[in-house]
Structure formats: structure tokens, C-alpha cells
Design an enzyme around this catalytic site. Structure first.
Site, short mmCIF file in Angstrom:
data_model
loop_
_atom_site.label_atom_id
_atom_site.label_comp_id
_atom_site.label_asym_id
_atom_site.label_seq_id
_atom_site.Cartn_x
_atom_site.Cartn_y
_atom_site.Cartn_z
N GLY A 46 0.83 -1.19 0.00
CA GLY A 46 0.00 0.00 0.00
C GLY A 46 0.87 1.24 0.00
N GLN A 51 3.12 9.94 0.77
CA GLN A 51 4.40 9.26 0.94
C GLN A 51 5.36 9.52 -0.22
OE1 GLN A 51 2.31 5.37 2.08
NE2 GLN A 51 4.29 5.22 3.14
N CYS A 113 5.85 -0.15 7.43
CA CYS A 113 5.52 1.00 6.59
C CYS A 113 6.73 1.38 5.75
CB CYS A 113 5.10 2.17 7.47
SG CYS A 113 4.63 3.65 6.56
N LEU A 114 6.49 1.70 4.49
CA LEU A 114 7.60 2.12 3.62
C LEU A 114 8.22 3.43 4.08
CD1 LEU A 114 6.03 1.20 0.15
CD2 LEU A 114 7.68 -0.11 1.50
N HIS A 155 -4.54 1.71 7.56
CA HIS A 155 -3.15 2.16 7.67
C HIS A 155 -2.88 3.27 6.65
CE1 HIS A 155 1.34 1.38 8.04
NE2 HIS A 155 1.25 2.01 6.89
N GLU A 156 -3.27 3.03 5.39
CA GLU A 156 -3.01 4.02 4.34
C GLU A 156 -3.84 5.29 4.55
OE1 GLU A 156 -0.43 3.72 2.57
OE2 GLU A 156 -0.11 1.60 3.06
N HIS A 159 -2.29 7.80 6.80
CA HIS A 159 -1.31 8.68 6.14
C HIS A 159 -1.99 9.95 5.62
CE1 HIS A 159 2.40 6.41 6.18
NE2 HIS A 159 1.78 5.34 5.75
#
Length: 188
Positions: A46, A51, A113-114, A155-156, A159
Site C-alpha cells: 500500500g 508518501q 511502513c515504507l 493504515h493508508e 497517512h
């Protein structure tokens, strides 16, 4: 299509609350293409637009589930002896997503997470949620989500509101995670 730089903590842009998407055009489609390419290159499932430095309410998800109908040989025989099954890609785009009805029941998943590379922690989230979003043409959709998809979309969506998964941790656990990340960066 291009691979974009993924912002990492402590970049202050990750704390920005993203603005709604108002224009559904080729620029939005190009951004989505870049986001998928970036996410796949980073081995993620995701990615939110913020991001990659774009503060708009847009996210992409592809859980990349193993293809249980495929045989291990379908991935090519390279002699390693592992059961490699190709994955089923199911790329999904969510523009202006909103959670309408989160379940009261919570489940715990280990999240990563990235934007917080190589750090993982257990996070409690609603086990199910109903989500409304628009597609790339602006059409509205609603769906009940559960399991990994519910976790990933929540989660996304965090952000989009300037929240990272480590913000759900206690102060001590968050501090420990950030110190570990700092050590990993110094070692690299």
C-alpha cells in the site's frame, strides 16, 4: 511511469493532512501509475500519495496474494527448492476514501511502513470497516472490508490524516522504534 522517492520519518511532510482530489485527469492517472511502480519496487502492499510528496487524498493497494491455483513450477524452475507461487496482482485505487462504519471489535496485526523502513509493531484496528471512495473517473463506490484489506486501507488512510502506524504505539514503544530506525540508518 517513474519510481518516486518515498518520504521517511522524520520528514515533516508525512504529518500533513492531505486535501481532497477535485480533478480527475491524466495527471492523476500518471501519479497513480508512478505510485504503483514505486510501491512494487519497494515491495510494499500500500502507498498513500503523501508518501511520495503529493498531499492529496489518494492511495493505492495491492495485497499481492499468492496464487493458490498455480503450481510452484509456474514461477520458473530455478532449482532453489522453495515453493514459489506467482502472486495474483489486484491493484486497487482509492480516491478521497472515507471509513463509514468501523467495527467495534479490534484485531491486532503486525504492521510495517515504507516510510518507517524495517520497523514492525503490533497495532490494534477495527477488524472490519465500510469504505466509500471514488475511482479514477470520479465514480463513487462502497465496500465492506475485512482482514488484511481492512488493516491496509486503515493504515493508508491514516497517512492521509498525517498519522503513521508508530503513532498508535505507546510513547515508550514509539521511542524504541525510532531509536532502532536511527541505528539501522547509521549502520547502512
Amino acid at each position: 511511469m517513474a519510481i518516486r522517492e518515498i518520504l521517511e520519518v522524520p520528514d515533516p511532510r508525512l504529518k500533513i493532512v492531505s486535501k481532497p482530489v477535485e480533478t480527475f485527469d491524466d495527471g492523476l492517472k500518471a501519479l497513480v501509475d508512478d505510485m504503483f511502480e514505486t510501491m512494487y519496487a519497494a515491495h510494499g502492499i500500500g502507498l498513500a500519495a503523501i508518501q511520495v510528496g503529493e498531499p492529496i487524498r489518494l492511495l493505492v493497494i495491492d495485497l499481492q496474494e499468492p496464487d493458490e491455483d498455480a503450481s510452484p513450477e509456474d514461477c520458473g524452475d530455478h532449482g532453489c527448492g522453495h515453493d514459489h507461487r506467482p502472486v495474483k496482482n489486484d491493484p486497487r485505487v482509492f480516491v478521497n476514501p472515507e471509513i463509514l462504519a468501523p467495527a467495534e471489535e479490534l484485531s491486532t496485526y503486525q504492521e510495517g511502513c515504507l516510510s518507517v523502513p524495517d520497523i514492525y509493531a503490533d497495532v490494534d484496528r477495527p477488524v472490519r470497516c465500510r469504505v466509500r471512495w471514488q475511482d479514477l473517473e470520479g465514480q463513487v463506490h462502497e465496500e465492506d472490508m475485512e482482514g488484511m484489506m481492512a488493516v491496509c486501507i486503515q493504515h493508508e488512510m491514516d497517512h492521509l490524516n498525517g498519522i503513521l502506524f508508530i503513532d498508535h504505539l505507546s510513547r515508550l514503544k514509539r521511542s524504541m522504534a525510532l531509536k532502532k530506525l536511527e541505528k539501522l540508518r547509521k549502520a547502512a
